[in-house]
Design an enzyme around this catalytic site. Structure first.
Site, PDB file in Angstrom:
ATOM      1  N   ASP A   1      -4.096  45.561   4.353  1.00  0.00           N
ATOM      2  CA  ASP A   1      -2.791  44.986   4.034  1.00  0.00           C
ATOM      3  C   ASP A   1      -1.764  46.045   3.651  1.00  0.00           C
ATOM      4  O   ASP A   1      -0.684  45.724   3.149  1.00  0.00           O
ATOM      5  CB  ASP A   1      -2.917  43.946   2.919  1.00  0.00           C
TER       6      ASP A   1
ATOM      7  N   SER B   1      -9.552  47.223  -5.082  1.00  0.00           N
ATOM      8  CA  SER B   1     -10.014  48.612  -5.181  1.00  0.00           C
ATOM      9  C   SER B   1      -9.992  49.095  -6.618  1.00  0.00           C
ATOM     10  O   SER B   1     -10.912  49.782  -7.074  1.00  0.00           O
ATOM     11  CB  SER B   1      -9.142  49.521  -4.313  1.00  0.00           C
TER      12      SER B   1
ATOM     13  N   LYS C   1       4.785  -6.261 -10.107  1.00  0.00           N
ATOM     14  CA  LYS C   1       5.956  -5.425 -10.327  1.00  0.00           C
ATOM     15  C   LYS C   1       7.201  -6.200  -9.906  1.00  0.00           C
ATOM     16  O   LYS C   1       7.149  -7.036  -9.001  1.00  0.00           O
ATOM     17  CB  LYS C   1       5.829  -4.124  -9.525  1.00  0.00           C
TER      18      LYS C   1
ATOM     19  N   PRO D   1      -9.978  52.718   4.852  1.00  0.00           N
ATOM     20  CA  PRO D   1      -9.183  53.550   3.936  1.00  0.00           C
ATOM     21  C   PRO D   1      -9.886  53.865   2.624  1.00  0.00           C
ATOM     22  O   PRO D   1      -9.735  54.965   2.084  1.00  0.00           O
ATOM     23  CB  PRO D   1      -7.925  52.710   3.691  1.00  0.00           C
TER      24      PRO D   1
ATOM     25  N   HIS E   1       9.424   3.477  -3.840  1.00  0.00           N
ATOM     26  CA  HIS E   1       9.471   3.392  -2.379  1.00  0.00           C
ATOM     27  C   HIS E   1      10.503   4.367  -1.828  1.00  0.00           C
ATOM     28  O   HIS E   1      10.839   4.311  -0.645  1.00  0.00           O
ATOM     29  CB  HIS E   1       9.819   1.971  -1.929  1.00  0.00           C
TER      30      HIS E   1
ATOM     31  N   ASP F   1       7.267  -9.416  -4.071  1.00  0.00           N
ATOM     32  CA  ASP F   1       6.108  -9.687  -4.926  1.00  0.00           C
ATOM     33  C   ASP F   1       6.321 -10.958  -5.752  1.00  0.00           C
ATOM     34  O   ASP F   1       5.407 -11.776  -5.909  1.00  0.00           O
ATOM     35  CB  ASP F   1       5.855  -8.496  -5.856  1.00  0.00           C
TER      36      ASP F   1
ATOM     37  N   SER G   1       0.850  -1.194   0.000  1.00  0.00           N
ATOM     38  CA  SER G   1       0.000   0.000   0.000  1.00  0.00           C
ATOM     39  C   SER G   1       0.886   1.245   0.000  1.00  0.00           C
ATOM     40  O   SER G   1       2.051   1.204   0.394  1.00  0.00           O
ATOM     41  CB  SER G   1      -0.908   0.000   1.220  1.00  0.00           C
TER      42      SER G   1
END
Length: 589
Positions: free
Chosen positions: A422, A469, A111, A575, A225, A116, A58
């Protein structure tokens, strides 16, 4: 020691919980085999079709459970522990449950890793004792290591997914076990892959982050891996990575044909290839698309001159959240049989049908649609009869006073915005004011009529201000221009109505309203005053009252101030509202 951050409960039960989460996502497609970490396709065929079983450790999701489709890809996926081969018992249990009743057989696709090979091989031998026919195909597509290095051979990586697809479609077409295995092995010899990583993988449950690669180093040719690869290298551009990865696959070569062991260069000019660009888990879609572009440019450029007819990009075989990618090439020149199998439909959850480039010298997607030419005369706004005396001179004087005052007020607006925003409001309004002033001096703002004048001011704002703005102010002036262009005549009242329409547009598109602690707290009352009395002085008074009121508002529902607390907001005006009040006051003083 930096502890890794993962979204987990108990690492020891992570595979169980992953499988359960998968089953919840696909209630009609997947099932779990009792007592084992085996996920099954609901539509698995009991007879008349070869069954396909794959699996491995997994951590490579969506491999292998994402490729489950009993009539087009895998029939069963056996999930081992984290990066660990599944047990013989689990593999054998999967073989038993999917083996067709008519003994069409079971193909095991694995694989090339020792665990495996051993565990799937043992399961195959035990299945044979139970009279279940099996074949095993070992995928070894990694081109990172020399062919002569050791006896283990090349690792199996993302090219395995293409083998799943080809074998699954062949099985769905009714081919025999031997025919399916033969096609899969033939596809294997035509497939080569190579990976690259920006950092190494850290598995769930680890006590610290794997820092084998420092911030300046990448690894080329690593395994899925996190195993060491071909070499470490300083960071490279996407183009350079594509060139090196493709060159490595080309030099590694491929077996010439099914009846030979001769190694030939991977591709020749004029060949057709399938390109799979695989996300190793933690790479953004943005980066993946850039790498895919680089790979196609290299393949189809002067160095190789091959056609990438199919480009698959996404997460196919990952390594948890490794920031990296691998590329897989399959040389499909003259192999229409393999292309038809790759293109065959499947309902596997993680498979996405490929958009095929089948003919022509250029992809239709690269043939840009020409921009539609705008005939200036056709879009020129209507200029209704103007009933305002000496409009050009008056408007130039008023606009000049406004922008000069906004330039002068930059420090004050910046001060306020540093507290409740900001910090860029003063600079933003100054940029717009400077641009308008320069255009006034150059004569590029049309002053003879309010329709083109407000449109010109909007253009100047668009060019210079930026930020939220800037967009809102531009919207206001554009709405004023378009509103006036639809009137039969223009006098002072019509200009006031246009200003109201502009303010309404700011509220509509920006989403704020009076009381939100934005510039609208000055714009809305000033617009209402203008409509009521057509007096700039009244409008200036209302704008100032609105701006002053924002200093006492304890909450903001829009803009940067929305993030601040009552203590941070109280005592400082918005502002944007202050800028509106300054603009009106500059006209009347």
């Amino acid at each position: 020691m930096v502890k890794p951050k993962k979204i987990l409960n108990d690492p020891a039960r992570s595979v169980d919980e992953f499988i359960e989460g998968l089953l919840l996502q696909y209630p009609n497609s997947l099932q779990k085999l009792s007592n084992h970490h085996v996920v099954l396709a609901v539509n698995r065929i009991k007879s008349g079709q070869v069954a396909l079983v794959s699996g491995g450790g997994s951590g490579h999701e969506p491999s292998h459970a994402g490729w489950l489709d009993g009539s087009g890809m895998l029939t069963a996926a056996v999930c081992g522990g984290i990066f660990a081969s599944p047990s013989v018992n689990a593999i054998l249990a999967a073989i038993r449950v999917v083996a067709p009743a008519d003994d069409r057989g079971v193909l095991l696709i694995i694989k090339n890793y020792t665990g495996d090979r051993l565990n799937f091989g043992m399961a195959a031998e035990r299945a044979a004792q139970e009279h279940i026919s099996t074949e095993m195909v070992v995928v070894a597509d990694d081109c990172a290591l020399e062919r002569t290095k050791g006896i283990t051979g090349a690792r199996g990586v993302a090219g395995t997914v293409l083998i799943h697809k080809i074998a699954g479609a062949a099985a769905a077409a009714g081919k025999s076990l031997q025919e399916v295995a033969s096609l899969a092995r033939s596809a294997c010899r035509l497939t080569g892959s190579l990976g690259v990583s920006m950092n190494n993988v850290t598995v769930p449950g680890a006590d610290s982050i794997n820092e084998r690669l420092d911030e300046h180093t990448i690894e080329i040719g690593l395994g899925i891996h996190g195993e060491a690869g071909l070499k470490q290298s300083p960071l490279k551009s996407a183009n350079d990575l594509a060139e090196e990865m493709i060159a490595t696959i080309q030099q590694y070569g491929r077996i010439k044909d099914d009846n030979s062991q001769e190694i030939v260069p991977f591709c020749q000019p004029g060949d057709e290839v399938v390109l799979l660009v695989n996300n190793l888990g933690g790479t953004s879609n943005f980066e993946m698309s850039i790498l895919a572009r680089s790979c196609v440019r290299v393949l189809e450029g002067s160095a190789y001159k091959v056609k990438a007819s199919r480009v698959l990009v996404g997460a196919y075989m990952t390594s948890f959240d490794m920031h990296g990618a691998s590329i897989t090439l399959m040389n499909v020149s003259g192999r229409q049989d393999l292309l038809e199998l790759l293109d065959a439909p499947t309902s596997a959850p993680a498979w996405h049908a490929c958009d095929i480039w089948s003919s022509g010298d250029i992809r239709p997607s690269l043939m840009e649609v020409p921009e539609k030419a705008v005939v200036e005369a056709a879009v020129k706004a209507k200029e209704p009869e103007l009933e305002v005396a000496d409009f050009a001179a008056t408007s130039k004087a008023l606009v000049t006073r406004v922008v000069q005052k906004l330039i002068e007020s930059e420090p004050l607006l910046t001060k306020y915005d540093t507290i409740v925003g900001d910090g860029d409001c003063g600079i933003t309004f100054k940029r717009g004011a400077v641009e308008i002033l320069e255009q006034l001096e150059k004569g590029t703002i049309s002053l003879h009529h309010p329709v083109p004048m407000f449109s010109s001011i909007a253009d100047a704002v668009s060019k210079s201000m930026g930020g939220t703005s800037g967009v809102l102010i531009e919207l206001m002036f554009r709405k004023m221009s378009s509103t006036l262009s639809r009137m039969d005549k223009i006098g002072a009242l019509e200009i006031c109505k246009a200003f109201q329409a502009g303010v309404d547009a700011v509220s509509l598109y920006g989403g704020a309203k009076e009381g939100s602690r934005t510039m609208l707290d000055a714009l809305v009352p000033s617009a209402q005053a203008l409509l009521a009395s057509q007096s700039l002085t009244d409008a200036a008074v209302k704008a100032r009252e609105g701006a002053k009121a924002t200093a006492e508002m304890k909450h903001a529902s829009a803009g940067r101030s929305n993030y601040l607390s009552e203590e941070q907001l109280t005592g400082t005006p918005d502002p944007g509202a202050e800028a509106v009040a300054i603009a009106f006051e500059s006209i009347t003083k």
